[in-house]
Design an enzyme around this catalytic site. Sequence first.
Site, PDB file in Angstrom:
ATOM      1  N   LYS A 218      46.394  23.557  34.967  1.00 54.68           N
ATOM      2  CA  LYS A 218      45.423  23.578  36.061  1.00 54.68           C
ATOM      3  C   LYS A 218      44.012  23.256  35.574  1.00 54.68           C
ATOM      4  CE  LYS A 218      47.988  26.231  39.428  1.00 54.68           C
ATOM      5  NZ  LYS A 218      48.041  27.393  40.330  1.00 54.68           N
ATOM      6  N   ARG A 255      54.678  30.670  35.277  1.00 57.76           N
ATOM      7  CA  ARG A 255      55.181  29.416  35.860  1.00 57.76           C
ATOM      8  C   ARG A 255      54.565  28.267  35.082  1.00 57.76           C
ATOM      9  NH1 ARG A 255      53.618  25.706  39.800  1.00 57.76           N
ATOM     10  NH2 ARG A 255      55.320  24.921  41.130  1.00 57.76           N
TER      11      ARG A 255
END
Length: 411
Positions: A218, A255
């Site tokens: 991210k 994740r």
Amino acid sequence: MTSPGASPLVMGVLNVTPDSFSDGGHYASHDAAIARGLELVASGADIVDIGGESTRPGATPVPGDDELQRVLPVVTALAEQGIAVSVDTLHAATAAATVAAGARYINDVSGGLHDAGMLEVAANASRTRATRFIIGHWRGIPDPAHLRSDYDDVVREVVAALDDRANAAVAAGVDPAHIVLDPGLGFDKTGAQCWQLLAGLDELRALGYPVLVGASRKRMLGEALQGLVTEVHERDLATAVVSALVAERGAWGVRVHDVAATRQALAVQHAWSSGRRAARASSADTSQDRITLTGLEVYAHHGVFDFERERGQRFVIDAEVAVDLAPAAAGDALARTVHYGELAEAIAAAVGRDPVDLIETVAERVAAVALGFAGVHSARITVHKPDAPIDLQFADVSVTVERVANRGAAL
């Protein structure tokens, strides 16, 4: 709920989309996606999270029928091979169809806010198939301009919002034991706010639910690595580091896109944590010094039932902390020991704040407070609930936790 230092589950990301921010189009065909799912499992994934719609900032919404056509054959094929499959979807119809095909997790980044039918689907899946419902924090499809990232206290507000969504899910019929919370890193949160959420993970865990962390590749990592990497996939090493750090904070799952890298990081973290616990245990064995505080009464509003939250009741706390008392005794120095009055006040404040369902959660909270005092090696905490709503004659009900200080874990 995972204990700090325990190894979390690894959820491998499988995007069956043409426009994912990191691997769009690579696994758009069913055969390629199935092969990738098998590859993730071979690399060490405990769960394969399959998504057919990108939720990156600026992504184009996908009709539910198109999303289902993308993911259903992949879910079916992997589930038939006994693989634990999660479906990453905002749509109740997709969730229902994939659960029927064998998905064991519904991963809704909106926590049921996007589709009003999602909570009913999650409740039915929880009741009939023990399917877990992963509730993400969200304020809508992420805004690239961060116009909705206006938090006064991002940790407090995200925890409160997730608590509300969990309560809504339970009210709809989802078994609390089947709920997982996700702080929604990157979803209308700046990079700085994402790091604050990770640093405040204990506050989210205090709600009593397992916590999933999804930091993989991210923007927050790209900002932290500014000048060090240029491509999105080059953030995998940083992702693995985050996985190891949140494992220290008790994350239930991580994740990730690169399962192998995270597995290596978690193996090192586990070895490190095991060595630290052994060293602490050995150190504790060399000193039997203890400070014990028993029978501390606090009136608070914890409990599963509404009337417990409304009326409140007595909780009685026993706390035993291990600390080397020789330096204090040698110099008759209060500063070299634990001030039991301050300990009592800190425990009372911890018990009295933020109502929760379980005395287990209260005990963890008190243990964390006790271990925060300088010099405390370990803490044994018992929380008694003598007025518990039990329709039989009884003397007391209590839980006891024993925790060792973890001075090395920090984010």
